[in-house]
Design an enzyme around this catalytic site. Sequence first.
Site, PDB file in Angstrom:
ATOM      1  CG  HIS A   1       4.804 -10.732  16.768  1.00  0.00           C
ATOM      2  ND1 HIS A   1       5.491 -11.582  16.023  1.00  0.00           N
ATOM      3  CD2 HIS A   1       5.177  -9.935  18.178  1.00  0.00           C
ATOM      4  CE1 HIS A   1       6.662 -11.103  17.548  1.00  0.00           C
ATOM      5  NE2 HIS A   1       6.334 -10.518  17.978  1.00  0.00           N
TER       6      HIS A   1
ATOM      7  CB  THR B   1      -0.907   0.011   1.480  1.00  0.00           C
ATOM      8  OG1 THR B   1      -1.992   1.249   1.227  1.00  0.00           O
ATOM      9  CG2 THR B   1      -0.358   0.451   2.624  1.00  0.00           C
TER      10      THR B   1
END
Length: 613
Positions: free
Chosen positions: A583, A526
Amino acid sequence: MPVSVTMPRLGESVTEGTVTRWLKQEGDTVEVDEPLLEVSTDKVDTEIPSPAAGVLTRIVVGEDETADVGSELAVISGEGESAGGAGESAGGEAPEQQQAAGQQEEAPAEQAAEAAEEPQAEAEQPAVEEPAEQPAPAASGEGTPVQMPALGESVTEGTVTRWLKQVGETVEVDEPLLEVSTDKVDTEIPSPVAGTVLEIKVAEDETAEVGATLAVVGAAGGAPAEAKPEPKPEPKAEAKPEPKPQAKPEPQVSEPTPGTSYNEPAAEAEAAPEPVRAEQAAQPAAPAQRTTAPSNGGEQAAGYVTPLVRKLAGEHNVDLASVNGTGVGGRIRKQDVLDAAEKARAAKAAPAPAQQPAAAAPARAAEKPQPSAKRGTTEKLPRIRSAIAKRMLQSLHDMAQLTTVIEVDVTKVAKLRAQAKESFLQRHGVKLSFLPFFALAAIEALQRYPIVNASMDMDAGTITYPEAENLGIAVDTERGLLVPVIHNAGDLNLGGIAKRVADLAERTRTNKISPDEIAGATFTLTNTGSRGALFDTPIVPSPQSAMLGTGAVVKRPVVVNDPELGEVVAVRQMVYLALSYDHRLIDGADAARFLTAVKERLEAGNFEAELGL
């Protein structure tokens, strides 16, 4: 033999779609591969072509209705088969037969209503042919249902946002009948047949499932059945101010091509169309309203446009004859009118500085930004915005997201870009921006560290490493943020990536992207710096595990190590790269290794071979 039109699979994860507009109505002839309807999913808005040539005899799923993948949307029969016969041969559904029987029992009431409709029949045909229209009541008893089509694999329902026709009004084949909205798209549903709107079953702002009957359209001149009160009844006295009640109408078939409008509040549409609809049910001149309305001089050349588009063109003084429609078959959409108005305003404003150069500077200094017209207003949440909101929230809920940011010196890339941009444009036909460099560096880093390109399934206890790098490119559109995908991006060089990015971005903004091109991304890029942002913390779209945000490239004083002078301060072109990741799957060290690989590739600036230098 009748052919069933079913909802196709419009993407890997799409299970349903919503019919936004029928381009053909019951009774219309259709050719093979001719666009039959428009559907919307949470991935894309697209057209569904006809699988066979013949006559559209039955619409199963109306506009704004949602259908599952594989469910029946409509039935196409041979030209010799009638609507009723096709419906029986296609499945002989009991509700359809019961509805037809119920309408036939109301024949006395319909005959009484038909007497009031005779002036309209006279307006449509010469008086000598009036006896041929007498069987209309019987035909109206066999009305064609307008059903909610499936507008995407995962769309199961749709909402009627506006009825463009009311009970008693005549409608042509493919003429827009109503507007529907789903969480994927807002679109128009055309009439499947030519005739008269006999009944409206789903009122505005009501939601219907895919396949549900929205309305019933009978033969032209047929008497309406029980008129439902839901679809915005208006006082018939309001129809008097409409012009041309005595003018001889032109044949309706001269303007069969409808226009399209999107995201208009229903209340706004009532201002102009409703008096017309009331007059159409009571006066013979009503058909002329759609073909000879003088609100814009260019409408005759532009073909049929919806009342809303016509009204919008009048408000902005736009000549419809000069507008190039971007809709199906060249139809003029609302956005086409707005674009034309914006161009006209820009053309008028451009000569002003040249005419008064001395006064331009003071005037510009005193100018204040104009506030948005949306201040102090409330509007309905668009379906696509609702879908984005749900997915972003779900993604944050499902992942343990973390963002790591790194600073990169892209001075060498900036020099190469400035040196090669002219020749690159000539060779590839697209401008050379920083984005292809970032994309190529990210793809090469994904190949070195595939964990960033992987996905995790907690329920199955597995990690999947894709065979290819399918790079999603976030594109800012008027409808919201969409992410088309460059499949097998690892097989492309710098020029190929640049062309694919430009092509996908353009077709996404113009709503010409296909469903398969907006699904299947394994990693997303992006460009948040396109609007000046230094960096942000992107939200990773599930089931991907990472997303890279590129900030604005800016000049800053930076300490650099010169071989001769040692550490010196110099002006360099700098950019922040922010990697958001799950994560649970990707450790901070994995993210740092990935970002370091991207940094080294960009700062080395070894792109001469890619640029032909």
